[in-house]
Motif scaffolding. Structure first.
Motif, PDB file in Angstrom:
ATOM      1  N   ALA A  81     -22.845  53.719  25.574  1.00  0.00           N
ATOM      2  CA  ALA A  81     -21.937  53.518  24.449  1.00  0.00           C
ATOM      3  C   ALA A  81     -20.491  53.808  24.808  1.00  0.00           C
ATOM      4  O   ALA A  81     -19.574  53.230  24.219  1.00  0.00           O
ATOM      5  CB  ALA A  81     -22.371  54.380  23.267  1.00  0.00           C
ATOM      6  N   VAL A  82     -20.245  54.700  25.772  1.00  0.00           N
ATOM      7  CA  VAL A  82     -18.868  55.068  26.099  1.00  0.00           C
ATOM      8  C   VAL A  82     -18.280  54.204  27.219  1.00  0.00           C
ATOM      9  O   VAL A  82     -17.119  54.367  27.573  1.00  0.00           O
ATOM     10  CB  VAL A  82     -18.774  56.555  26.499  1.00  0.00           C
ATOM     11  N   LEU A  83     -19.068  53.294  27.757  1.00  0.00           N
ATOM     12  CA  LEU A  83     -18.543  52.401  28.788  1.00  0.00           C
ATOM     13  C   LEU A  83     -17.542  51.426  28.191  1.00  0.00           C
ATOM     14  O   LEU A  83     -17.636  51.054  27.020  1.00  0.00           O
ATOM     15  CB  LEU A  83     -19.681  51.609  29.440  1.00  0.00           C
ATOM     16  N   THR A  84     -16.572  51.002  28.990  1.00  0.00           N
ATOM     17  CA  THR A  84     -15.659  49.952  28.542  1.00  0.00           C
ATOM     18  C   THR A  84     -16.383  48.605  28.572  1.00  0.00           C
ATOM     19  O   THR A  84     -17.445  48.461  29.188  1.00  0.00           O
ATOM     20  CB  THR A  84     -14.425  49.863  29.463  1.00  0.00           C
ATOM     21  N   GLY A  85     -15.774  47.621  27.920  1.00  0.00           N
ATOM     22  CA  GLY A  85     -16.368  46.293  27.928  1.00  0.00           C
ATOM     23  C   GLY A  85     -16.505  45.740  29.338  1.00  0.00           C
ATOM     24  O   GLY A  85     -17.508  45.117  29.683  1.00  0.00           O
ATOM     25  N   GLU A  86     -15.491  45.962  30.169  1.00  0.00           N
ATOM     26  CA  GLU A  86     -15.560  45.485  31.555  1.00  0.00           C
ATOM     27  C   GLU A  86     -16.698  46.155  32.319  1.00  0.00           C
ATOM     28  O   GLU A  86     -17.393  45.507  33.104  1.00  0.00           O
ATOM     29  CB  GLU A  86     -14.228  45.749  32.263  1.00  0.00           C
ATOM     30  N   GLN A  87     -16.883  47.449  32.103  1.00  0.00           N
ATOM     31  CA  GLN A  87     -17.964  48.158  32.784  1.00  0.00           C
ATOM     32  C   GLN A  87     -19.332  47.644  32.341  1.00  0.00           C
ATOM     33  O   GLN A  87     -20.252  47.530  33.157  1.00  0.00           O
ATOM     34  CB  GLN A  87     -17.845  49.657  32.519  1.00  0.00           C
ATOM     35  N   LYS A  88     -19.456  47.329  31.060  1.00  0.00           N
ATOM     36  CA  LYS A  88     -20.727  46.780  30.572  1.00  0.00           C
ATOM     37  C   LYS A  88     -21.008  45.420  31.201  1.00  0.00           C
ATOM     38  O   LYS A  88     -22.147  45.120  31.573  1.00  0.00           O
ATOM     39  CB  LYS A  88     -20.699  46.678  29.046  1.00  0.00           C
ATOM     40  N   LEU A  89     -19.974  44.603  31.326  1.00  0.00           N
ATOM     41  CA  LEU A  89     -20.148  43.313  31.986  1.00  0.00           C
ATOM     42  C   LEU A  89     -20.508  43.503  33.457  1.00  0.00           C
ATOM     43  O   LEU A  89     -21.406  42.829  33.976  1.00  0.00           O
ATOM     44  CB  LEU A  89     -18.861  42.490  31.874  1.00  0.00           C
ATOM     45  N   GLN A  90     -19.816  44.414  34.125  1.00  0.00           N
ATOM     46  CA  GLN A  90     -20.064  44.650  35.543  1.00  0.00           C
ATOM     47  C   GLN A  90     -21.508  45.072  35.801  1.00  0.00           C
ATOM     48  O   GLN A  90     -22.114  44.671  36.799  1.00  0.00           O
ATOM     49  CB  GLN A  90     -19.115  45.727  36.066  1.00  0.00           C
ATOM     50  N   ARG A  91     -22.093  45.848  34.894  1.00  0.00           N
ATOM     51  CA  ARG A  91     -23.435  46.392  35.096  1.00  0.00           C
ATOM     52  C   ARG A  91     -24.538  45.497  34.534  1.00  0.00           C
ATOM     53  O   ARG A  91     -25.721  45.803  34.695  1.00  0.00           O
ATOM     54  CB  ARG A  91     -23.532  47.775  34.454  1.00  0.00           C
ATOM     55  N   SER A  92     -24.155  44.406  33.892  1.00  0.00           N
ATOM     56  CA  SER A  92     -25.140  43.548  33.234  1.00  0.00           C
ATOM     57  C   SER A  92     -25.934  42.731  34.251  1.00  0.00           C
ATOM     58  O   SER A  92     -25.385  41.861  34.937  1.00  0.00           O
ATOM     59  CB  SER A  92     -24.452  42.609  32.242  1.00  0.00           C
TER      60      SER A  92
END
Length: 223
Positions: A81-92
């Protein structure tokens, strides 16, 4: 300073979009944004290796993340939940699989083995593909079909270092283009400076191509 401010703005956009998705649910394909600056792809070849950098606007990354569920947190994981949008995309994992499926290079009908790097600051840097082909590259077929499944109006400006054609527009009706590198310098391949210069030219060309070739925006009444 400018890049830091830009990252802050785009990260905020991704974060707000991700939050909205928890309330509104997944975006429909009709909400795609194919009418802004088109995505770009820069490509060069060295021996049997091909490097391709694909970039899109923040709006397009938001749309893609929504469509793939990259911002979803069904388990309520606090760390996620605390990840940035870019980090969520990077880890997807879904994003990685999607890009590897829809951006490909082949040589004489044989697929070149692909490796994908999704950097933390993908809004600035794009995503970086390395393709290993069976033989030293003379000509290859480049397929760019990212985003076109969400809206057929998407176009991508493909620019190549030391290849023919040097720049071409890829559309949903014609997602695969053949590039001929046979006239490239026989030693050293394309330098990083050449790739950077090509990228700058591609951005300038993208603006002109967008103005000349973009589809007419139409609006439909919503119920």
């Amino acid at each position: 300073m400018w890049l830091t401010a830009r990252r802050a703005r785009t990260s905020l956009l991704l974060a707000l979009s991700a939050f909205a998705m928890t309330v509104a649910g997944p975006a429909a394909p009709a909400t795609a944004h194919p009418f802004g600056p088109p995505p770009t792809a820069r490509i060069n070849a060295d021996g049997s290796h091909v490097r391709l950098v694909w970039k899109a606007t923040a709006d397009d990354w938001v749309l893609l993340g929504q469509a793939l569920g990259a911002f979803d947190n069904p388990t309520g994981d606090e760390a996620f939940a605390v990840l940035t949008g870019e980090q969520k995309l990077q880890r997807s994992k879904e994003l990685h699989a999607y890009l590897l499926d829809r951006i490909t290079v082949s040589q004489s009908g044989a697929a070149c083995r692909a490796a994908l790097a999704v950097p933390q600051h993908l809004l600035d840097n794009g995503v970086d593909f390395t393709f290993t082909c069976p033989h030293p590259v003379q000509d290859v077929d480049v397929r760019l079909a990212a985003l076109t499944n969400l809206n057929a109006a998407y176009r991508t400006v493909l620019s190549a270092a030391h290849a023919t054609p040097a720049r071409v527009l890829v559309t949903s009706e014609d997602t695969t283009k053949r590039l001929d590198f046979s006239a490239a310098a026989p030693t050293g391949g394309a330098s990083a400076a050449a790739l950077t210069t090509s990228g700058i030219a591609a951005v300038a060309a993208a603006v002109g191509l967008f103005v000349l070739l973009r589809p007419r925006r139409t609006r439909k009444a919503t119920s």
